[in-house]
Structure formats: structure tokens, C-alpha cells
Write an enzyme that holds these catalytic residues in place. Structure first.
Site, mmCIF file in Angstrom:
data_model
loop_
_atom_site.group_PDB
_atom_site.id
_atom_site.type_symbol
_atom_site.label_atom_id
_atom_site.label_comp_id
_atom_site.label_asym_id
_atom_site.label_seq_id
_atom_site.Cartn_x
_atom_site.Cartn_y
_atom_site.Cartn_z
ATOM 1 C CG HIS A 208 -0.247 0.389 2.491
ATOM 2 N ND1 HIS A 208 0.457 -0.516 3.221
ATOM 3 C CD2 HIS A 208 -0.122 1.563 3.145
ATOM 4 C CE1 HIS A 208 0.988 0.065 4.280
ATOM 5 N NE2 HIS A 208 0.647 1.345 4.262
HETATM 6 C C1 UD1 Z 1 -1.945 6.116 5.162
HETATM 7 C C2 UD1 Z 1 -0.630 6.666 5.703
HETATM 8 C C3 UD1 Z 1 0.418 5.574 5.694
HETATM 9 C C4 UD1 Z 1 -0.069 4.337 6.429
HETATM 10 C C5 UD1 Z 1 -1.419 3.893 5.879
HETATM 11 C C6 UD1 Z 1 -1.957 2.775 6.720
HETATM 12 C C7 UD1 Z 1 -0.196 9.045 5.263
HETATM 13 C C8 UD1 Z 1 0.567 9.999 4.422
HETATM 14 N N1 UD1 Z 1 -0.145 7.753 4.862
HETATM 15 O O1 UD1 Z 1 -1.723 5.742 3.815
HETATM 16 O O2 UD1 Z 1 1.582 6.045 6.321
HETATM 17 O O3 UD1 Z 1 0.871 3.313 6.259
HETATM 18 O O4 UD1 Z 1 -2.342 4.992 5.939
HETATM 19 O O5 UD1 Z 1 -2.904 2.014 6.053
HETATM 20 O O6 UD1 Z 1 -0.805 9.428 6.218
HETATM 21 N N2 UD1 Z 1 -9.173 5.057 0.969
HETATM 22 C C9 UD1 Z 1 -10.421 4.519 0.936
HETATM 23 N N3 UD1 Z 1 -11.039 4.257 2.132
HETATM 24 C C10 UD1 Z 1 -10.467 4.521 3.336
HETATM 25 C C11 UD1 Z 1 -9.191 5.085 3.343
HETATM 26 C C12 UD1 Z 1 -8.555 5.340 2.153
HETATM 27 O O7 UD1 Z 1 -10.986 4.266 -0.118
HETATM 28 O O8 UD1 Z 1 -11.095 4.248 4.374
HETATM 29 C C13 UD1 Z 1 -8.473 5.277 -0.324
HETATM 30 C C14 UD1 Z 1 -8.727 6.652 -0.925
HETATM 31 O O9 UD1 Z 1 -8.763 6.486 -2.303
HETATM 32 C C15 UD1 Z 1 -7.476 7.415 -0.533
HETATM 33 C C16 UD1 Z 1 -6.415 6.340 -0.544
HETATM 34 O O10 UD1 Z 1 -7.060 5.166 -0.091
HETATM 35 O O11 UD1 Z 1 -7.182 8.458 -1.426
HETATM 36 C C17 UD1 Z 1 -5.220 6.631 0.339
HETATM 37 O O12 UD1 Z 1 -5.628 6.916 1.691
HETATM 38 P P1 UD1 Z 1 -4.686 7.828 2.634
HETATM 39 O O13 UD1 Z 1 -5.215 7.812 3.999
HETATM 40 O O14 UD1 Z 1 -4.448 9.149 1.998
HETATM 41 O O15 UD1 Z 1 -3.298 7.109 2.570
HETATM 42 P P2 UD1 Z 1 -2.930 5.592 2.826
HETATM 43 O O16 UD1 Z 1 -2.362 5.041 1.573
HETATM 44 O O17 UD1 Z 1 -4.086 4.896 3.432
HETATM 45 N N1 UDP Z 2 -3.790 -5.099 8.748
HETATM 46 C C1 UDP Z 2 -5.072 -5.570 8.901
HETATM 47 N N2 UDP Z 2 -5.762 -5.929 7.787
HETATM 48 C C2 UDP Z 2 -5.235 -5.846 6.533
HETATM 49 C C3 UDP Z 2 -3.917 -5.361 6.400
HETATM 50 C C4 UDP Z 2 -3.217 -4.982 7.527
HETATM 51 O O1 UDP Z 2 -5.565 -5.687 10.020
HETATM 52 O O2 UDP Z 2 -5.928 -6.191 5.571
HETATM 53 C C5 UDP Z 2 -3.045 -4.709 9.960
HETATM 54 C C6 UDP Z 2 -1.716 -5.386 10.124
HETATM 55 O O3 UDP Z 2 -1.868 -6.636 10.759
HETATM 56 C C7 UDP Z 2 -0.958 -4.383 10.973
HETATM 57 C C8 UDP Z 2 -1.497 -3.051 10.494
HETATM 58 O O4 UDP Z 2 -2.737 -3.332 9.858
HETATM 59 O O5 UDP Z 2 -1.286 -4.534 12.349
HETATM 60 C C9 UDP Z 2 -0.546 -2.420 9.538
HETATM 61 O O6 UDP Z 2 -1.150 -1.325 8.953
HETATM 62 P P1 UDP Z 2 -0.811 -0.839 7.484
HETATM 63 O O7 UDP Z 2 -0.095 -1.907 6.742
HETATM 64 O O8 UDP Z 2 -2.071 -0.307 6.911
HETATM 65 O O9 UDP Z 2 0.119 0.436 7.758
HETATM 66 P P2 UDP Z 2 1.649 0.628 8.200
HETATM 67 O O10 UDP Z 2 1.959 -0.263 9.338
HETATM 68 O O11 UDP Z 2 2.492 0.372 6.992
HETATM 69 O O12 UDP Z 2 1.690 2.075 8.550
#
Ligand code: UD1
Ligand code: UDP
Length: 361
Positions: A208
Site C-alpha cells: 500500500h
Molecule cells: C496512510 C498513511 C500511511 C499508512 C497507511 C496505513 C499518510 C501519508 N499515509 O496511507 O503512512 O501506512 O495509511 O494504512 O498518512 N481510501 C479509501 N477508504 C479509506 C481510506 C482510504 O478508499 O477508508 C483510499 C482513498 O482512495 C485514498 C487512498 O485510499 O485516497 C489513500 O488513503 P490515505 O489515507 O491518503 O493514505 P494511505 O495510503 O491509506
Molecule cells: N492489517 C489488517 N488488515 C489488513 C492489512 C493490515 O488488520 O488487511 C493490519 C496489520 O496486521 C498491521 C497493520 O494493519 O497490524 C498495519 O497497517 P498498514 O499496513 O495499513 O500500515 P503501516 O503499518 O504500513 O503504517
């Protein structure tokens, strides 16, 4: 000893923050008051509410519902809401977790209001400033009063930047959460059988990171590499990744099975039974180590360097041949050591918050 009750304003917003906040919130609420503010950065049930239910995390006192957007717009949208709540609630602390835009907004809002800021997972560095998370970490650390580090490496990283005041090595709250939920997950989640997976016969993959997902060439190369590793790959797809796959017309090969994002308990069960974990997630790299599952990290750098040094994690970038070879050859290393504390980071965090005023009157 009688401890004066504190009021803590906790800021969460993204999936890993709900997991990190759960153990701390439980300990904090035994003696103190917590106002839980959800920025709304993540909002799908499978990215947000599901974690509150599975982890018994109390419902947020307020959800700012900022939703998705570019970095400036999203972070900016959080600031006035956090500021307003902080002024109204007058907390003793603002508590932020990790490295997301919600972390940055919480830390900035607190620092500007002269409310002490405590940062959980302080001191992590990938030394790659192209990652938005690295900017968030550096800024959050430098405006925080209390830097709650998960590892000795994190403490040393801060010292290199001249940050030594308010630094505490507390251990990793994700290890607390892992230990608290591993058995529950094994008992309650039937996901491995439901998906018809052979325990230790498949690869669990998550992807992601913006630098992987938003670049179609990298995303294609990751899927190609995973697909050529000669094992079934199960891939719970983050919504960012789902959107990128569909808008770029990228589809996985026959060995790669896409599923919706799963809950924490399902994820722990899938991790536990995986032969290999391939990921670009920070949290998932650590969970692979906690559970003793070999990890292949789909990045060039990691902030969790100890997992690489310990022989559990291979950094392979996004070259498809390297990915396939690393997955094929991944083996368990020496028995894992406790690099991430003892599962009681939450208690140390609450102690650090409540004793801080005695040390810093
Ligand atoms: C964010 C964090 C990242 C973290 C990740 C955990 C920042 C800059 N990034 O990345 O560090 O590892 O969360 O998962 O804060 N979207 C949905 N539904 C949701 C949430 C997101 O559809 O509930 C989609 C939207 O299209 C959105 C995209 O995911 O634009 C990215 O979401 P965003 O929260 O901006 O960044 P993450 O990639 O989730
Ligand atoms: N995780 C989850 N379901 C998923 C993918 C990840 O519960 O489908 C959990 C995972 O076990 C870990 C956390 O989400 O505890 C990690 O979050 P993510 O990978 O979104 O973000 P990051 O740690 O890279 O910031």
C-alpha cells in the site's frame, strides 16, 4: 503512590493507529481521562470501525471526517478541528501515534498551542525523505516533548539529530497488541480454512506504500514477482491499491488471489499460518518478526532495521526477479529475540506521561 489524573487527547485516523492506540487506551483509562479524536483519514468500515470493534477500542468522542485528499488538503483539514477540541478540552497531553498525516496534524496543533505532545513510535527513520511518512516522523519528533521509542535504534536515531530530552525507550505497542490478540485470533478467526488455504502453504502479501502503488510499473513488477514465486499468494488489498489496480488496468497472475482488506484478528491468523510474508507495510514487517515468519520487504529501505539485522527480513525492492527469488528462498532464521520490548509498552507509556511533570515541573 497516588497519581493525579491526567486528561489525554489522543489523535488517531488510520488503520495502524487504531491497533497501536488500543493497548494504551486500555491502560490509560484505568486512572486517567482520555478524549479520543478520530480525524477520519480512514473511513471504510474495513479500515476503521472494524478495528474499534475487534480491539474493544472505545468509540471516538469525535470524528472530524476529513476523508481522503492530497497531503496538504488532508493535513490542513485536520488542523482546525484538532485545534478546536484541544482548546475546548484543555488536555494535559496530546498523544499521537506513528507517521501518518493524522500524526503530523496532531503534533503540529499541540505544539502551536503549547500543549505537551507525546509521540508513540518516535525516532524511526528510513532516511528516505521521498516517503511522506519520513517527513511526518521527523516533524512530529522535533515538535514533541515526550518521545516514546519502540527500540534502541530509534533512541540512537534521535540522538544523532540532537534529540535526547524527553526520550524514553518503552518498547513497541504493536508487540503489546500482538501478544494480547494472537490467541484470540487463532481461536476466533476461521479465515485460513474459509479461504481454503493450507497452513504454511501460502504467501501473505500486502502492498500500500504510495511509492509502490502510485507507480504502475512498480505495482506491476511486484505482482509479477509474487506471481512467479511458485506459491499461492493471498493479497488483502488496501483501498489505495484497489483504486490503482483498477485505474491502471493492472491484473494479477493466476497465483495471486486478491481479497478485501481484513480485520486485525483475521490478519493475525493469516500471518500466523503464512509460509512467507511479502509486504511494504511497517506494521506487517514487525508482525512477521513477532510471529517468526520470514519476511520479504518490497521496499529499498526500512525503518525497522533490526528485523533485517536479525535475519528475518529481506529488503528486495520492486524488481520482480528478486522478489520471486526471495520468496522462494525465504527461510526462518535463528529463534527470534525480543527486540521490541516485553509486551508492556503501554504501561510504560502511561507511566512516562504521568511522571513527566515530576521530572519537568
Ligand atoms: C496512510 C498513511 C500511511 C499508512 C497507511 C496505513 C499518510 C501519508 N499515509 O496511507 O503512512 O501506512 O495509511 O494504512 O498518512 N481510501 C479509501 N477508504 C479509506 C481510506 C482510504 O478508499 O477508508 C483510499 C482513498 O482512495 C485514498 C487512498 O485510499 O485516497 C489513500 O488513503 P490515505 O489515507 O491518503 O493514505 P494511505 O495510503 O491509506
Ligand atoms: N492489517 C489488517 N488488515 C489488513 C492489512 C493490515 O488488520 O488487511 C493490519 C496489520 O496486521 C498491521 C497493520 O494493519 O497490524 C498495519 O497497517 P498498514 O499496513 O495499513 O500500515 P503501516 O503499518 O504500513 O503504517
Amino acid at each position: 503512590m497516588i497519581v493525579a489524573a491526567m486528561k489525554v487527547l489522543t489523535i488517531v485516523g488510520a488503520r495502524p493507529q487504531f491497533i497501536k492506540a488500543a493497548p494504551v487506551s486500555r491502560v490509560l483509562r484505568l486512572q486517567h481521562q482520555e478524549f479520543l479524536l478520530h480525524t477520519g483519514q480512514h473511513y471504510d468500515d474495513a479500515m476503521s470501525d472494524l478495528f474499534f470493534r475487534q480491539l474493544n477500542l472505545p468509540a471516538p468522542d469525535l470524528n472530524l471526517e476529513v476523508g481522503s485528499g492530497r497531503h496538504g488538503a488532508q493535513t490542513g483539514a485536520m488542523l482546525p478541528g484538532i485545534e478546536e477540541v484541544a482548546i475546548e478540552q484543555k488536555p494535559d497531553w496530546i498523544l499521537v501515534y506513528g507517521d501518518t498525516n493524522s500524526t503530523l496534524a496532531g503534533a503540529l496543533a499541540g505544539a502551536k498551542l503549547h500543549i505537551p505532545v507525546a509521540h508513540v513510535e518516535a525516532g524511526l527513520r528510513s532516511y528516505d525523505r521521498r516517503m511522506p511518512e519520513e517527513i511526518n516522523r521527523v516533524v512530529a519528533d522535533h515538535v514533541s516533548d515526550l518521545l516514546l521509542c519502540p527500540t534502541d535504534t530509534a533512541v540512537a536515531n534521535l540522538a544523532r539529530e540532537g534529540v535526547t530530552k524527553g526520550v524514553r525507550m518503552v518498547g513497541d505497542v504493536m508487540f503489546d497488541a500482538f501478544l494480547q490478540n494472537r490467541d484470540v485470533a487463532a481461536k476466533s478467526s476461521g479465515i485460513v480454512a474459509e479461504l481454503g488455504l493450507e497452513p504454511k502453504g501460502y504467501v501473505l502479501m500486502t502492498v500500500h506504500r504510495a511509492e509502490n502503488v502510485d507507480d504502475p510499473a512498480r505495482l506491476r513488477a511486484i505482482l509479477k514477482g509474487a506471481g512467479e514465486a511458485g506459491r499461492e499468494v493471498v493479497f488483502p488489498v488496501h483501498p489505495r491499491t484497489a483504486a490503482a489496480l483498477s485505474s491502471n488496468g493492472v491484473s494479477p497472475g493466476p497465483n495471486v488471489r486478491l481479497i478485501d482488506p481484513v480485520g486485525y484478528l483475521e490478519m493475525l491468523a493469516l500471518e500466523d499460518c503464512a509460509a512467507v510474508i511479502a509486504t511494504d507495510s511497517g506494521g506487517v514487517q514487525k508482525e512477521a518478526y513477532f510471529g517468526g515468519v520470514p519476511c520479504v520487504t518490497l521496499r529499498d529501505t526500512t525503518e525497522w532495521t533490526e528485523t533485517v539485522a536479525a535475519g528475518w527480513n529481506q529488503l528486495v525492492g520492486t524488481d520482480s526477479d528478486r522478489i520471486a527469488a526471495a520468496i522462494r528462498n525465504a527461510r526462518a532464521a535463528d529463534p527470534s529475540r525480543d527486540l521490541f520490548g516485553d509486551g508492556h509498552a503501554a504501561e510504560r507509556i502511561v507511566d512516562a506521561l504521568s511522571s513527566w511533570r515530576d521530572v519537568n515541573p
